[in-house]
Design an enzyme around this catalytic site. Structure first.
Site, short mmCIF file in Angstrom:
data_model
loop_
_atom_site.label_atom_id
_atom_site.label_comp_id
_atom_site.label_asym_id
_atom_site.label_seq_id
_atom_site.Cartn_x
_atom_site.Cartn_y
_atom_site.Cartn_z
N PRO A 2 0.83 -1.20 0.00
CA PRO A 2 0.00 0.00 0.00
C PRO A 2 0.86 1.25 0.00
O PRO A 2 1.92 1.30 0.65
CB PRO A 2 -0.79 -0.12 1.30
CG PRO A 2 -0.79 -1.58 1.61
CD PRO A 2 0.53 -2.09 1.12
N GLU A 3 0.42 2.27 -0.74
CA GLU A 3 1.17 3.52 -0.81
C GLU A 3 0.46 4.57 0.03
O GLU A 3 -0.55 4.31 0.69
CB GLU A 3 1.36 3.93 -2.26
CG GLU A 3 2.03 2.82 -3.06
CD GLU A 3 2.60 3.25 -4.41
OE1 GLU A 3 2.91 4.43 -4.58
OE2 GLU A 3 2.74 2.37 -5.28
N LYS A 51 3.51 5.48 4.81
CA LYS A 51 2.90 4.16 4.69
C LYS A 51 2.56 3.56 6.05
O LYS A 51 2.33 2.36 6.16
CB LYS A 51 3.85 3.23 3.93
CG LYS A 51 4.20 3.71 2.53
CD LYS A 51 5.15 2.75 1.86
CE LYS A 51 5.57 3.24 0.50
NZ LYS A 51 6.48 2.28 -0.17
N ARG A 266 13.56 -3.27 -7.09
CA ARG A 266 12.16 -2.91 -7.35
C ARG A 266 11.98 -2.58 -8.83
O ARG A 266 12.85 -1.97 -9.46
CB ARG A 266 11.75 -1.71 -6.49
CG ARG A 266 11.94 -1.91 -5.00
CD ARG A 266 11.08 -3.02 -4.45
NE ARG A 266 9.67 -2.74 -4.58
CZ ARG A 266 8.95 -2.05 -3.69
NH1 ARG A 266 9.54 -1.57 -2.61
NH2 ARG A 266 7.66 -1.87 -3.86
#
Length: 292
Positions: A2-3, A51, A266
């Site tokens: 989740p951002e 976050k 990433r």
């Protein structure tokens, strides 16, 4: 993972149900921290920081959760059937009429509000792009401290800017036409400041305004949204590059590419035509050697 916008929506959903309410029960099933002292205390506020989700109690304790990749917060009416197994709950907070449950969160702990500033997980967070008092000057200063780091890695560092995850990283750098693989020093202060402004506006466009009188909409309604990062909020084509490797760029027709970067490897999605390679200037020369 989740951002920042997801955590903001969670806080906006939990806040009206919890704020001001007395605690009926609080459990941290995977922790040995004592919780009983908070029964009868009141929830002071619910706050997203990057976050992280923080629930403040009126006697100075804070419940901190970080969802990482697998965690989720649900909000149930009292007696409503849960959508997930109780065995996966990491935090359960009951107030009159509601039960807030955090599932599968790797971080769920209590700490004192007075310890937040020096906390190893929270104390070093950079300015929050969704924070009311976002400090763009401080965010730029922290970016400049990573001048040799690729921009796509630097903007993901929560010690620099809190709230940007992999999706927004790729979408933000596409929107601002910046090369994710060039070091921070390849960009002027003006370019970086403009990027921060766009990033703040992108996240703000994907959250709902805080409304203390908002109606309960269901256990997971705060997740039922289509994040869009494209100009004009096109929800048929919600993202420009993220997850679109090999497909045509909506703006120029070139094939979107993906490369991994950073120690965490990433994924970074980008358009090689819209985001041309940026040559970095040579690093500043050191002091000249003294004459013999």
């Amino acid at each position: 993972m989740p951002e920042g916008d997801t955590l903001f929506r969670i806080a906006a959903a939990l806040g009206p149900a919890l704020t001001g309410a007395p605690v009926i029960a609080l459990e941290l099933p995977r922790s040995d921290q004592p919780c009983r002292r908070l029964v009868g205390r009141r929830v002071e506020r619910v706050e997203a920081r990057g976050k992280n989700l923080l629930i403040f109690f009126d006697e100075g304790t804070v419940l901190h959760t970080h969802l990482r990749m697998s965690g989720a917060w649900h909000l149930y009416r009292e007696g409503e059937r849960w959508k997930r197994s109780e065995a996966t709950a990491t935090a359960i907070l009951a107030v009159p009429g509601y039960v807030a449950v955090c599932f599968r969160a790797p971080v769920a702990r209590l700490l004192r509000a007075s310890a937040l500033r020096g906390d190893r997980l929270l104390g070093g967070l950079g300015p929050d792009l969704l924070g009311d008092a976002f400090d763009a000057t401080e965010a730029l200063r922290r970016l400049r401290a990573l001048d040799e780091v690729p921009l796509g890695v630097a903007v993901m560092d929560q010690r620099v800017i809190a709230g940007i995850g992999n999706i927004y990283k790729s979408e933000l750098l596409f929107r601002t036409r910046l090369d994710p693989f060039a070091p921070v020093r390849a960009y002027s202060d003006e370019e970086l400041s403009a990027m921060l402004d766009v990033g703040r506006r992108l996240l703000q466009a994907n959250v709902e305004p805080r409304d203390a009188a908002s109606a309960y909409r269901g256990p997971t309604a705060h997740y039922m949204t289509t994040r869009t990062t494209r100009a004009g909020g096109d929800r048929r084509r919600p993202v420009s590059v993220y997850g679109r490797e090999g497909r045509a760029c909506y703006d120029c027709g070139a094939a979107v590419q993906m490369r991994r970067q950073g120690t965490m490897m990433r994924s970074t999605y980008f358009c090689p035509r819209c985001q041309p390679t940026r040559a970095a200037p040579p690093p500043p020369a050191g002091p000249a050697p003294s004459a013999p």
